[in-house]
Design an enzyme around this catalytic site. Sequence first.
Site, PDB file in Angstrom:
ATOM      1  N   TYR A  85      24.931  45.058  48.641  1.00 31.19           N
ATOM      2  CA  TYR A  85      24.484  45.805  47.463  1.00 31.19           C
ATOM      3  C   TYR A  85      25.593  46.479  46.696  1.00 31.19           C
ATOM      4  O   TYR A  85      25.335  47.221  45.764  1.00 31.19           O
ATOM      5  CB  TYR A  85      23.410  46.831  47.832  1.00 31.19           C
ATOM      6  CG  TYR A  85      23.788  47.811  48.909  1.00 31.19           C
ATOM      7  CD1 TYR A  85      23.391  47.604  50.221  1.00 31.19           C
ATOM      8  CD2 TYR A  85      24.529  48.949  48.602  1.00 31.19           C
ATOM      9  CE1 TYR A  85      23.727  48.506  51.209  1.00 31.19           C
ATOM     10  CE2 TYR A  85      24.868  49.851  49.582  1.00 31.19           C
ATOM     11  CZ  TYR A  85      24.456  49.619  50.890  1.00 31.19           C
ATOM     12  OH  TYR A  85      24.793  50.502  51.855  1.00 31.19           O
ATOM     13  N   HIS A 126      50.927  41.123  34.761  1.00 33.39           N
ATOM     14  CA  HIS A 126      52.133  41.689  35.370  1.00 33.39           C
ATOM     15  C   HIS A 126      51.910  43.196  35.466  1.00 33.39           C
ATOM     16  O   HIS A 126      52.616  43.990  34.851  1.00 33.39           O
ATOM     17  CB  HIS A 126      53.368  41.348  34.540  1.00 33.39           C
ATOM     18  CG  HIS A 126      53.682  39.883  34.513  1.00 33.39           C
ATOM     19  ND1 HIS A 126      54.820  39.381  33.934  1.00 33.39           N
ATOM     20  CD2 HIS A 126      53.011  38.812  35.007  1.00 33.39           C
ATOM     21  CE1 HIS A 126      54.824  38.039  34.062  1.00 33.39           C
ATOM     22  NE2 HIS A 126      53.740  37.684  34.705  1.00 33.39           N
ATOM     23  N   GLU A 158      51.383  29.122  32.984  1.00 29.12           N
ATOM     24  CA  GLU A 158      50.791  29.245  34.323  1.00 29.12           C
ATOM     25  C   GLU A 158      49.481  28.465  34.459  1.00 29.12           C
ATOM     26  O   GLU A 158      48.680  28.740  35.346  1.00 29.12           O
ATOM     27  CB  GLU A 158      50.538  30.715  34.658  1.00 29.12           C
ATOM     28  CG  GLU A 158      51.774  31.582  34.704  1.00 29.12           C
ATOM     29  CD  GLU A 158      52.729  31.239  35.831  1.00 29.12           C
ATOM     30  OE1 GLU A 158      52.581  30.182  36.476  1.00 29.12           O
ATOM     31  OE2 GLU A 158      53.653  32.043  36.062  1.00 29.12           O
ATOM     32  N   HIS A 188      56.609  38.990  40.741  1.00 28.61           N
ATOM     33  CA  HIS A 188      55.981  38.397  39.551  1.00 28.61           C
ATOM     34  C   HIS A 188      54.804  39.241  39.034  1.00 28.61           C
ATOM     35  O   HIS A 188      54.930  39.851  37.991  1.00 28.61           O
ATOM     36  CB  HIS A 188      55.549  36.961  39.900  1.00 28.61           C
ATOM     37  CG  HIS A 188      54.974  36.204  38.754  1.00 28.61           C
ATOM     38  ND1 HIS A 188      54.934  34.829  38.707  1.00 28.61           N
ATOM     39  CD2 HIS A 188      54.381  36.624  37.606  1.00 28.61           C
ATOM     40  CE1 HIS A 188      54.384  34.430  37.578  1.00 28.61           C
ATOM     41  NE2 HIS A 188      54.031  35.509  36.887  1.00 28.61           N
ATOM     42  N   TYR A 245      39.211  52.174  51.488  1.00 26.71           N
ATOM     43  CA  TYR A 245      38.111  51.224  51.719  1.00 26.71           C
ATOM     44  C   TYR A 245      37.892  50.263  50.557  1.00 26.71           C
ATOM     45  O   TYR A 245      37.395  49.145  50.741  1.00 26.71           O
ATOM     46  CB  TYR A 245      36.819  51.983  52.048  1.00 26.71           C
ATOM     47  CG  TYR A 245      36.092  52.527  50.836  1.00 26.71           C
ATOM     48  CD1 TYR A 245      36.381  53.786  50.313  1.00 26.71           C
ATOM     49  CD2 TYR A 245      35.109  51.762  50.208  1.00 26.71           C
ATOM     50  CE1 TYR A 245      35.716  54.265  49.203  1.00 26.71           C
ATOM     51  CE2 TYR A 245      34.442  52.235  49.090  1.00 26.71           C
ATOM     52  CZ  TYR A 245      34.750  53.495  48.585  1.00 26.71           C
ATOM     53  OH  TYR A 245      34.098  53.943  47.474  1.00 26.71           O
ATOM     54  N   HIS A 288      45.403  36.952  34.982  1.00 24.97           N
ATOM     55  CA  HIS A 288      46.736  37.066  35.569  1.00 24.97           C
ATOM     56  C   HIS A 288      47.506  38.105  34.765  1.00 24.97           C
ATOM     57  O   HIS A 288      47.600  37.991  33.540  1.00 24.97           O
ATOM     58  CB  HIS A 288      47.473  35.725  35.521  1.00 24.97           C
ATOM     59  CG  HIS A 288      48.945  35.837  35.782  1.00 24.97           C
ATOM     60  ND1 HIS A 288      49.446  36.410  36.931  1.00 24.97           N
ATOM     61  CD2 HIS A 288      50.023  35.478  35.038  1.00 24.97           C
ATOM     62  CE1 HIS A 288      50.775  36.392  36.882  1.00 24.97           C
ATOM     63  NE2 HIS A 288      51.148  35.828  35.742  1.00 24.97           N
TER      64      HIS A 288
HETATM   65 ZN   LIG Z   1      53.098  35.702  35.047  1.00 23.14          ZN
END
Ligand SMILES: [Zn+2]
Length: 236
Positions: free
Chosen positions: A229, A115, A94, A176, A134, A113
Amino acid sequence: MSRSHGQRGYPEPESGVTDERTLRQDVIATALAMNAAGINRGKSGNVSARLAHGKFTGFLVTPTGMPYAELAPEDVVAVTLAGEAAGGRAPSSEWRFHRDIYATRSDANAIVHAHAPFATSLACLDRGIPAFHYMVAVAGGDDVRCAPYATFGTQALSDHAVAALAGRKACLLAHHGMIALGATLAGALALAVEVESLAEMYWRALQIGEPALLPPDEMAVVIAKFATYGQPRRGG
Ligand SMILES: [Zn+2]
Protein backbone atom coordinates in the site's frame (compact mmCIF):
# COMPACT_ATOMS: atom_id res chain seq x y z
CA MET A 1 -9.61 1.82 -27.56
CA SER A 2 -8.07 -1.54 -28.27
CA ARG A 3 -5.08 -0.94 -26.00
CA SER A 4 -5.34 -0.94 -22.27
CA HIS A 5 -4.86 2.29 -20.41
CA GLY A 6 -1.33 2.98 -19.34
CA GLN A 7 0.24 0.43 -21.67
CA ARG A 8 2.31 3.11 -23.32
CA GLY A 9 3.59 4.24 -20.02
CA TYR A 10 2.43 7.72 -19.24
CA PRO A 11 -0.39 9.28 -17.29
CA GLU A 12 -3.43 9.16 -19.49
CA PRO A 13 -5.88 12.04 -19.31
CA GLU A 14 -9.22 11.37 -17.70
CA SER A 15 -10.84 10.99 -21.10
CA GLY A 16 -8.48 8.14 -21.95
CA VAL A 17 -7.63 9.89 -25.20
CA THR A 18 -3.90 9.90 -25.80
CA ASP A 19 -1.59 10.04 -28.74
CA GLU A 20 2.08 10.11 -29.60
CA ARG A 21 2.17 13.90 -29.66
CA THR A 22 0.91 14.01 -26.08
CA LEU A 23 3.64 11.60 -25.05
CA ARG A 24 6.26 13.74 -26.82
CA GLN A 25 4.99 16.77 -24.91
CA ASP A 26 5.08 14.79 -21.66
CA VAL A 27 8.73 13.79 -22.29
CA ILE A 28 9.67 17.46 -22.76
CA ALA A 29 7.66 18.51 -19.70
CA THR A 30 9.40 15.86 -17.61
CA ALA A 31 12.85 17.01 -18.81
CA LEU A 32 11.98 20.58 -17.86
CA ALA A 33 10.59 19.43 -14.50
CA MET A 34 13.79 17.43 -13.88
CA ASN A 35 15.87 20.59 -14.14
CA ALA A 36 13.32 22.70 -12.25
CA ALA A 37 13.46 20.16 -9.40
CA GLY A 38 17.20 20.76 -9.12
CA ILE A 39 18.25 17.20 -9.92
CA ASN A 40 19.86 18.10 -13.23
CA ARG A 41 21.45 21.11 -14.84
CA GLY A 42 21.68 22.13 -18.47
CA LYS A 43 21.50 19.42 -21.11
CA SER A 44 23.36 16.66 -19.29
CA GLY A 45 20.40 14.41 -18.45
CA ASN A 46 17.78 12.79 -20.63
CA VAL A 47 14.24 11.46 -20.44
CA SER A 48 12.40 8.73 -22.33
CA ALA A 49 9.04 6.99 -22.45
CA ARG A 50 8.10 3.63 -23.93
CA LEU A 51 6.12 3.89 -27.16
CA ALA A 52 4.30 0.96 -28.70
CA HIS A 53 1.64 1.36 -31.32
CA GLY A 54 1.00 -0.38 -34.59
CA LYS A 55 4.25 -1.97 -35.76
CA PHE A 56 6.41 0.40 -33.72
CA THR A 57 8.00 -1.00 -30.58
CA GLY A 58 10.45 1.32 -28.94
CA PHE A 59 10.60 4.58 -27.07
CA LEU A 60 10.68 8.35 -27.34
CA VAL A 61 13.81 10.05 -25.99
CA THR A 62 15.08 13.61 -25.72
CA PRO A 63 17.47 14.58 -28.55
CA THR A 64 21.17 15.09 -27.97
CA GLY A 65 22.57 18.55 -27.37
CA MET A 66 19.39 20.63 -27.35
CA PRO A 67 18.20 22.78 -24.43
CA TYR A 68 14.93 21.36 -23.10
CA ALA A 69 13.27 24.78 -23.19
CA GLU A 70 13.80 24.90 -26.96
CA LEU A 71 12.32 21.47 -27.66
CA ALA A 72 9.22 21.05 -29.78
CA PRO A 73 7.33 17.72 -29.81
CA GLU A 74 8.83 16.82 -33.20
CA ASP A 75 12.37 17.17 -31.77
CA VAL A 76 11.81 14.20 -29.46
CA VAL A 77 13.31 11.15 -31.16
CA ALA A 78 11.55 7.83 -31.71
CA VAL A 79 13.98 4.91 -31.38
CA THR A 80 13.11 1.27 -31.99
CA LEU A 81 14.21 -1.50 -29.64
CA ALA A 82 16.63 -2.43 -32.46
CA GLY A 83 18.25 0.98 -32.00
CA GLU A 84 17.00 2.64 -35.18
CA ALA A 85 16.17 6.32 -34.78
CA ALA A 86 13.57 8.11 -36.88
CA GLY A 87 13.11 11.79 -37.61
CA GLY A 88 15.39 14.76 -38.07
CA ARG A 89 17.13 14.74 -34.69
CA ALA A 90 19.78 12.48 -33.22
CA PRO A 91 18.71 10.77 -29.99
CA SER A 92 20.42 11.30 -26.66
CA SER A 93 23.91 9.82 -26.66
CA GLU A 94 22.65 7.57 -23.85
CA TRP A 95 19.92 5.94 -25.97
CA ARG A 96 21.55 2.53 -25.48
CA PHE A 97 20.77 2.19 -21.81
CA HIS A 98 17.25 3.48 -22.41
CA ARG A 99 16.83 0.82 -25.13
CA ASP A 100 18.30 -1.97 -23.01
CA ILE A 101 16.19 -1.10 -19.97
CA TYR A 102 12.97 -1.16 -22.05
CA ALA A 103 14.07 -4.42 -23.64
CA THR A 104 14.70 -6.13 -20.31
CA ARG A 105 12.30 -4.45 -17.87
CA SER A 106 8.60 -4.80 -18.53
CA ASP A 107 7.96 -2.63 -15.46
CA ALA A 108 9.74 0.33 -17.08
CA ASN A 109 7.57 2.63 -19.17
CA ALA A 110 9.61 5.76 -18.47
CA ILE A 111 13.24 6.55 -17.62
CA VAL A 112 14.85 9.64 -16.13
CA HIS A 113 18.64 10.01 -16.29
CA ALA A 114 20.12 12.94 -14.36
CA HIS A 115 23.50 14.19 -13.21
CA ALA A 116 21.95 14.89 -9.82
CA PRO A 117 24.52 16.68 -7.62
CA PHE A 118 24.37 14.60 -4.43
CA ALA A 119 23.77 11.25 -6.10
CA THR A 120 26.62 11.96 -8.48
CA SER A 121 28.91 13.07 -5.64
CA LEU A 122 28.45 9.65 -4.03
CA ALA A 123 28.85 7.97 -7.42
CA CYS A 124 32.15 9.80 -7.91
CA LEU A 125 33.36 7.88 -4.85
CA ASP A 126 31.99 4.63 -6.34
CA ARG A 127 29.45 4.60 -3.51
CA GLY A 128 25.82 3.62 -3.75
CA ILE A 129 23.19 4.40 -1.12
CA PRO A 130 22.89 1.74 1.61
CA ALA A 131 19.93 1.21 3.98
CA PHE A 132 20.73 4.22 6.15
CA HIS A 133 17.06 5.35 5.87
CA TYR A 134 13.93 3.25 5.34
CA MET A 135 12.95 5.22 2.20
CA VAL A 136 15.85 3.57 0.35
CA ALA A 137 13.29 0.77 -0.14
CA VAL A 138 11.36 3.03 -2.53
CA ALA A 139 13.87 1.99 -5.20
CA GLY A 140 12.86 -1.64 -4.69
CA GLY A 141 15.47 -3.11 -2.36
CA ASP A 142 17.74 -2.48 0.58
CA ASP A 143 20.20 -0.35 -1.35
CA VAL A 144 20.62 1.76 -4.46
CA ARG A 145 23.60 0.28 -6.26
CA CYS A 146 26.33 2.19 -8.02
CA ALA A 147 27.13 0.77 -11.46
CA PRO A 148 30.85 0.62 -12.35
CA TYR A 149 32.17 3.35 -14.59
CA ALA A 150 32.18 3.07 -18.35
CA THR A 151 32.38 5.77 -21.03
CA PHE A 152 29.10 7.59 -21.67
CA GLY A 153 27.04 6.27 -24.55
CA THR A 154 28.73 2.88 -24.64
CA GLN A 155 27.26 -0.60 -24.54
CA ALA A 156 29.50 -1.29 -21.53
CA LEU A 157 27.80 1.50 -19.58
CA SER A 158 24.40 0.16 -20.56
CA ASP A 159 25.36 -3.36 -19.47
CA HIS A 160 26.59 -2.05 -16.11
CA ALA A 161 23.40 -0.01 -15.63
CA VAL A 162 21.06 -2.90 -16.43
CA ALA A 163 22.96 -5.12 -13.97
CA ALA A 164 22.86 -2.47 -11.22
CA LEU A 165 19.11 -2.09 -11.77
CA ALA A 166 18.37 -5.79 -11.22
CA GLY A 167 15.55 -5.90 -8.69
CA ARG A 168 15.68 -2.10 -8.40
CA LYS A 169 14.06 0.90 -10.05
CA ALA A 170 17.05 3.20 -9.64
CA CYS A 171 20.84 3.09 -9.66
CA LEU A 172 23.80 5.41 -9.56
CA LEU A 173 26.41 5.48 -12.32
CA ALA A 174 30.01 5.80 -11.10
CA HIS A 175 31.63 9.13 -11.99
CA HIS A 176 28.52 10.03 -13.98
CA GLY A 177 25.00 10.30 -12.50
CA MET A 178 21.86 8.32 -11.81
CA ILE A 179 18.98 6.50 -13.51
CA ALA A 180 15.40 6.10 -12.27
CA LEU A 181 12.63 4.20 -14.01
CA GLY A 182 8.90 4.01 -13.47
CA ALA A 183 5.56 2.86 -14.79
CA THR A 184 4.94 6.48 -15.79
CA LEU A 185 7.01 9.58 -16.51
CA ALA A 186 5.68 11.14 -13.30
CA GLY A 187 6.69 8.05 -11.36
CA ALA A 188 10.20 7.96 -12.80
CA LEU A 189 10.71 11.64 -12.05
CA ALA A 190 9.37 11.29 -8.51
CA LEU A 191 11.73 8.39 -7.87
CA ALA A 192 14.69 10.35 -9.26
CA VAL A 193 13.86 13.22 -6.90
CA GLU A 194 13.54 10.79 -3.96
CA VAL A 195 16.88 9.13 -4.74
CA GLU A 196 18.57 12.52 -4.93
CA SER A 197 16.98 13.47 -1.59
CA LEU A 198 18.28 10.24 -0.04
CA ALA A 199 21.73 10.87 -1.51
CA GLU A 200 21.74 14.34 0.03
CA MET A 201 20.72 13.01 3.46
CA TYR A 202 23.31 10.24 3.28
CA TRP A 203 25.96 12.74 2.22
CA ARG A 204 25.03 15.02 5.11
CA ALA A 205 25.08 12.17 7.62
CA LEU A 206 28.54 11.18 6.38
CA GLN A 207 29.82 14.66 7.31
CA ILE A 208 29.16 13.77 10.98
CA GLY A 209 29.92 10.08 10.98
CA GLU A 210 29.13 6.74 9.41
CA PRO A 211 25.38 6.14 9.86
CA ALA A 212 24.20 2.78 11.16
CA LEU A 213 22.28 0.78 8.58
CA LEU A 214 18.84 -0.74 9.00
CA PRO A 215 19.05 -4.55 9.14
CA PRO A 216 17.87 -6.63 6.16
CA ASP A 217 14.84 -7.99 8.04
CA GLU A 218 13.58 -4.47 8.77
CA MET A 219 14.14 -3.40 5.17
CA ALA A 220 12.19 -6.48 4.06
CA VAL A 221 9.28 -5.30 6.22
CA VAL A 222 9.41 -1.84 4.63
CA ILE A 223 9.67 -3.27 1.10
CA ALA A 224 6.61 -5.45 1.79
CA LYS A 225 4.66 -2.44 3.11
CA PHE A 226 5.54 -0.42 0.01
CA ALA A 227 4.47 -3.31 -2.21
CA THR A 228 1.03 -3.58 -0.63
CA TYR A 229 0.00 0.00 0.00
CA GLY A 230 2.93 2.37 -0.21
CA GLN A 231 2.85 2.93 -3.97
CA PRO A 232 1.32 6.07 -5.33
CA ARG A 233 -1.58 4.83 -7.44
CA ARG A 234 -0.40 6.60 -10.56
CA GLY A 235 3.14 7.39 -9.63
CA GLY A 236 4.90 4.11 -10.48
ZN1 LIG B 1 24.68 11.28 -18.40
